[in-house]
Design an enzyme around this catalytic site. Structure first.
Site, PDB file in Angstrom:
ATOM      1  N   ARG A  72      25.882   8.729 -37.345  1.00 17.87           N
ATOM      2  CA  ARG A  72      24.988   9.876 -37.233  1.00 17.87           C
ATOM      3  C   ARG A  72      24.901  10.756 -38.482  1.00 17.87           C
ATOM      4  O   ARG A  72      25.828  11.052 -39.027  1.00 17.87           O
ATOM      5  CB  ARG A  72      25.772  10.564 -35.960  1.00 17.87           C
ATOM      6  CG  ARG A  72      26.115  10.275 -34.540  1.00 17.87           C
ATOM      7  CD  ARG A  72      25.081   9.613 -33.932  1.00 17.87           C
ATOM      8  NE  ARG A  72      25.324   8.830 -32.696  1.00 17.87           N
ATOM      9  CZ  ARG A  72      24.537   8.367 -31.891  1.00 17.87           C
ATOM     10  NH1 ARG A  72      23.311   8.179 -32.159  1.00 17.87           N
ATOM     11  NH2 ARG A  72      25.050   7.557 -30.892  1.00 17.87           N
ATOM     12  N   ASP A 103      15.490   5.900 -30.331  1.00 15.72           N
ATOM     13  CA  ASP A 103      14.354   7.011 -30.580  1.00 15.72           C
ATOM     14  C   ASP A 103      14.669   7.824 -31.733  1.00 15.72           C
ATOM     15  O   ASP A 103      14.021   8.385 -32.526  1.00 15.72           O
ATOM     16  CB  ASP A 103      14.006   8.041 -29.149  1.00 15.72           C
ATOM     17  CG  ASP A 103      13.082   7.282 -28.467  1.00 15.72           C
ATOM     18  OD1 ASP A 103      12.357   6.327 -28.888  1.00 15.72           O
ATOM     19  OD2 ASP A 103      12.930   7.629 -27.217  1.00 15.72           O
ATOM     20  N   THR A 125      19.091  -0.454 -28.835  1.00 14.72           N
ATOM     21  CA  THR A 125      20.095   0.405 -28.062  1.00 14.72           C
ATOM     22  C   THR A 125      20.565  -0.178 -26.815  1.00 14.72           C
ATOM     23  O   THR A 125      19.575  -0.904 -25.940  1.00 14.72           O
ATOM     24  CB  THR A 125      19.335   1.772 -27.915  1.00 14.72           C
ATOM     25  OG1 THR A 125      20.091   2.599 -26.887  1.00 14.72           O
ATOM     26  CG2 THR A 125      18.031   1.550 -27.169  1.00 14.72           C
ATOM     27  N   ASP A 127      21.086   1.078 -24.047  1.00 12.95           N
ATOM     28  CA  ASP A 127      20.416   2.049 -22.720  1.00 12.95           C
ATOM     29  C   ASP A 127      19.071   1.497 -22.250  1.00 12.95           C
ATOM     30  O   ASP A 127      18.628   1.823 -21.206  1.00 12.95           O
ATOM     31  CB  ASP A 127      20.349   3.510 -23.070  1.00 12.95           C
ATOM     32  CG  ASP A 127      21.659   3.858 -23.212  1.00 12.95           C
ATOM     33  OD1 ASP A 127      22.692   3.394 -22.710  1.00 12.95           O
ATOM     34  OD2 ASP A 127      21.800   5.224 -23.978  1.00 12.95           O
ATOM     35  N   ASP A 129      16.042   2.449 -23.276  1.00 15.71           N
ATOM     36  CA  ASP A 129      15.564   3.634 -22.897  1.00 15.71           C
ATOM     37  C   ASP A 129      14.518   3.959 -23.788  1.00 15.71           C
ATOM     38  O   ASP A 129      13.944   5.471 -23.779  1.00 15.71           O
ATOM     39  CB  ASP A 129      16.474   5.002 -22.617  1.00 15.71           C
ATOM     40  CG  ASP A 129      17.286   5.165 -24.038  1.00 15.71           C
ATOM     41  OD1 ASP A 129      17.179   4.441 -25.007  1.00 15.71           O
ATOM     42  OD2 ASP A 129      17.920   6.320 -24.103  1.00 15.71           O
ATOM     43  N   ARG A 171      23.558   8.225 -20.686  1.00 16.72           N
ATOM     44  CA  ARG A 171      23.732   9.254 -20.709  1.00 16.72           C
ATOM     45  C   ARG A 171      22.390  10.098 -20.189  1.00 16.72           C
ATOM     46  O   ARG A 171      22.278  11.045 -19.299  1.00 16.72           O
ATOM     47  CB  ARG A 171      23.815  10.012 -22.137  1.00 16.72           C
ATOM     48  CG  ARG A 171      24.242  11.448 -22.305  1.00 16.72           C
ATOM     49  CD  ARG A 171      24.738  11.984 -23.455  1.00 16.72           C
ATOM     50  NE  ARG A 171      25.786  10.904 -24.061  1.00 16.72           N
ATOM     51  CZ  ARG A 171      26.022  11.086 -25.507  1.00 16.72           C
ATOM     52  NH1 ARG A 171      25.343  11.603 -26.438  1.00 16.72           N
ATOM     53  NH2 ARG A 171      27.300  10.399 -25.894  1.00 16.72           N
TER      54      ARG A 171
END
Length: 319
Positions: A72, A103, A125, A127, A129, A171
């Site tokens: 990050r 994203d 990813t 997820d 998403d 999440r």
């Protein structure tokens, strides 16, 4: 373009290495030079760049994680951080950058594009998403890992007539939860997109218990949270011994499945060919059984709808 860079950003996902491999080898086959960026945007700011060749990505297609590492980078959210990253690209002659991530990573790519460094985003990813694509690299492996873990937990739940409340990753999205839940025959599935009253789950367990069922699986997406409390409420309302389990980061690791290796290779290949054809500021996506691409700004503005029919299927088949 003569020289492109490649980085992985955000949470790691199985299949990222396959995507990096595809980018490197496709670029080399087209006569381009490739620079690897370690630790995502952190490496771009700190000039952690190295030359890659065909052998740099040998024997990585089957490995989880990311050989380029990831991190990050709060500093990259500032104008100063973006300008430092742009300066690094210029020092190394990087004319375009392939960004593999989610994203947040694509928003960083958009900022670089606005400052004169064309980027191509590749969705990676677990997820699943990202709105512009039906499939993201790592999703299939994460679901298979979760399914295997739940199958093992079921063995002990069945032996002790228990209810196992299992938290899977997600999440902000319930895609892993709902598809894994269907695959393991979960009695109930809880996702952040569709609020569920715990009393309705208790009623369902009591109803199926009256029909002779003695052990139960409840899948909970990470974004719902509170699996310990959910287990306590189920035990209080049903009399069934209930235990909570958080699968956690085990879902991020492991060898990528065939599907993740294939999609990652297709998307990495497409990203380089977009640069080769003179395009930039795009996101590669998978739609309708084919690889497509979108303007990066348009891709970031899209909204992903949740398929509630999947929950209906789960509800009607778990009786």
């Amino acid at each position: 373009m003569k020289t492109i860079g490649v980085l992985t950003s955000g949470g790691d996902a199985p299949g990222m290495n396959a995507a990096v491999r595809a980018v490197v080898r496709t670029a080399i086959s087209l006569g381009m030079n490739v620079k690897g960026v370690r630790r995502g945007y952190v490496g771009l700011i700190e000039d952690d760049i190295f030359d890659m060749d065909a052998r740099s990505v040998s024997d990585v297609i089957n490995r989880g994680g990311t050989l380029l590492y990831t991190a990050r980078c709060p500093k990259f959210r500032t104008e100063e951080g973006v300008l430092e990253a742009v300066a690094t690209c210029k020092r190394h002659g990087i004319e375009g950058l392939v960004v593999i991530g989610g994203d947040g990573s694509f928003r960083g790519a958009l900022e670089l594009s606005r400052h004169g460094v064309p980027c191509i985003g590749v969705p990676g990813t677990i997820d699943n998403d990202i709105a512009c694509t039906e499939y993201t690299i790592g999703f299939d492996t994460a679901m298979n890992t979760a399914m295997e873990m739940v199958d093992k937990i079921r063995d002990t739940a069945q032996s002790h007539d228990r209810c196992s409340v299992i938290e899977v990753m997600g999440r902000h999205a319930g895609y892993i939860a709902v598809q894994t839940g269907i695959a393991v025959g979960a009695t109930a599935i809880m996702v952040p997109e569709v609020p569920v009253n715990i009393d309705s789950i208790i009623r369902k367990i009591n109803k199926t218990k009256a029909n002779g069922k003695k052990h139960f699986i409840v899948i909970v997406a990470e974004g719902v949270g509170g699996v310990d409390e959910i287990a306590k409420q189920i035990m209080a309302g049903t009399g069934v011994d209930s235990r909570a389990t958080v699968l956690g980061h085990v879902q991020r690791g492991g060898n990528p499945t065939l599907r993740d290796r294939l999609r990652a290779t297709q998307m990495g290949y497409e990203a380089v060919h977009l640069f080769y054809q003179g395009y930039g500021n795009r996101v590669v996506a998978y739609k309708g059984c084919e690889v497509v691409n979108y303007d990066i700004e348009d891709a970031l503005q899209m909204k992903k709808s949740f398929d509630e029919n999947m929950l209906k299927i789960a509800l009607e088949t778990a009786i």
